[in-house]
Design a protein around this motif. Structure first.
Motif, short mmCIF file in Angstrom:
data_model
loop_
_atom_site.label_atom_id
_atom_site.label_comp_id
_atom_site.label_asym_id
_atom_site.label_seq_id
_atom_site.Cartn_x
_atom_site.Cartn_y
_atom_site.Cartn_z
N GLU A 59 41.18 14.58 26.61
CA GLU A 59 39.88 15.24 26.53
C GLU A 59 39.68 15.89 25.17
OE1 GLU A 59 37.55 18.77 28.87
OE2 GLU A 59 38.94 17.53 29.98
N ARG A 83 35.52 20.55 16.91
CA ARG A 83 34.05 20.59 16.95
C ARG A 83 33.58 21.93 16.38
NH1 ARG A 83 32.07 16.00 19.26
NH2 ARG A 83 33.33 15.02 20.86
N ASP A 97 31.61 17.42 13.68
CA ASP A 97 32.47 16.94 14.75
C ASP A 97 33.47 15.98 14.14
OD1 ASP A 97 31.22 18.16 17.18
OD2 ASP A 97 29.48 17.08 16.43
N TRP A 126 40.03 5.42 19.37
CA TRP A 126 39.84 6.45 20.39
C TRP A 126 38.85 7.51 19.89
CZ3 TRP A 126 41.11 11.74 20.31
CH2 TRP A 126 40.96 12.40 21.53
N TRP A 128 36.44 7.29 17.65
CA TRP A 128 35.06 6.79 17.57
C TRP A 128 34.47 6.56 18.96
CZ3 TRP A 128 35.09 8.75 13.28
CH2 TRP A 128 35.74 8.29 12.14
N SER A 129 35.31 6.40 19.98
CA SER A 129 34.81 6.07 21.31
C SER A 129 34.49 7.30 22.18
CB SER A 129 35.84 5.21 22.06
OG SER A 129 36.94 6.02 22.48
N LEU A 130 34.79 8.49 21.72
CA LEU A 130 34.60 9.68 22.54
C LEU A 130 33.13 9.90 22.88
CD1 LEU A 130 37.06 12.13 20.77
CD2 LEU A 130 37.34 11.04 22.99
N THR A 131 32.90 10.44 24.09
CA THR A 131 31.54 10.79 24.49
C THR A 131 31.20 12.16 23.93
OG1 THR A 131 32.35 11.75 26.55
CG2 THR A 131 31.68 9.43 26.62
N GLY A 132 29.94 12.51 24.02
CA GLY A 132 29.48 13.76 23.42
C GLY A 132 28.99 13.48 22.02
N PRO A 134 28.92 12.34 18.49
CA PRO A 134 29.87 11.43 17.85
C PRO A 134 30.64 12.13 16.74
CG PRO A 134 27.62 10.87 17.25
CD PRO A 134 27.53 11.95 18.27
#
Length: 188
Positions: A59, A83, A97, A126, A128-132, A134
């Motif tokens: 997370e 962040r 971010d 990983w 670049w693929s995170l939600t929220g 970018p």
């Protein structure tokens, strides 16, 4: 390359501890890590269990390992999400971010085989693929005297930002920030 690169699993805390201790015994450890073998060795099992469980969830952080054909963990890297609204990262509060790569280590017998490239590719994918919101970039710091590591990071695509920090514990040395921007984004 016959290595399997994947995220660490929570139940693998003993192996995560072992590779961290191996990294801290490396000749470059004093300029590569902000920890010592003795300090890490003194930590209780619950520390390693919680650390590995957090890095397995993915997370706010994710630890990746490269497993050699015989099962030995050949290398590792951890990505920490930073962040602007979160806790200050390494050096300063994040202004964008971003992810911060730490704990980069490849065992001596596995260096020069593409392990670090594969670990970084997995960590970048990983990130670049995170939600929220970018992530804009992935960064890392390298000691000014760690030319071997700096050369690897440049070859992978990281570039120096010009930002520096005083080395923790040695105010006569600098940590140099390197970054790679999200594909399609330039430094602004």
């Amino acid at each position: 390359m016959d290595y399997v690169v994947r995220a660490v699993r929570a139940e693998e805390w003993q192996r995560a501890k072992e590779i961290r201790l191996a990294a801290l015994r490396d000749p470059a450890a004093s300029i590569a890590f902000l920890d010592t073998y003795e300090h890490a060795l003194s930590r209780p099992d619950v520390f390693w269990q919680e650390r590995t469980a957090g890095a397995a969830v993915g997370e706010h952080s994710r630890q990746f390992i490269a497993e050699a054909p015989g099962g030995q963990w050949a290398g590792t890297v951890t990505a920490l999400v930073e962040r602007p609204a979160g806790e200050p990262g390494f050096g300063e509060a994040a202004v964008v971010d971003q992810a911060h790569l730490v704990g980069v280590f490849v065992r001596t017998g596995h260096r020069g085989r593409g392990v670090v490239d594969a670990l970084f590719r997995e960590a970048l994918d990983w990130s670049w693929s995170l939600t929220g919101p970018p992530l804009e970039r992935v960064r890392l710091y390298v000691h000014e005297a760690n030319e071997r590591a700096a050369a690897s990071y440049r070859r992978i695509g990281f570039v120096p930002t010009g930002e520096t920090l005083l080395m923790e514990g040695d105010p006569t040395s600098l940590e140099l920030e390197f970054e790679i921007r999200r594909p399609g984004r330039s430094r602004g």
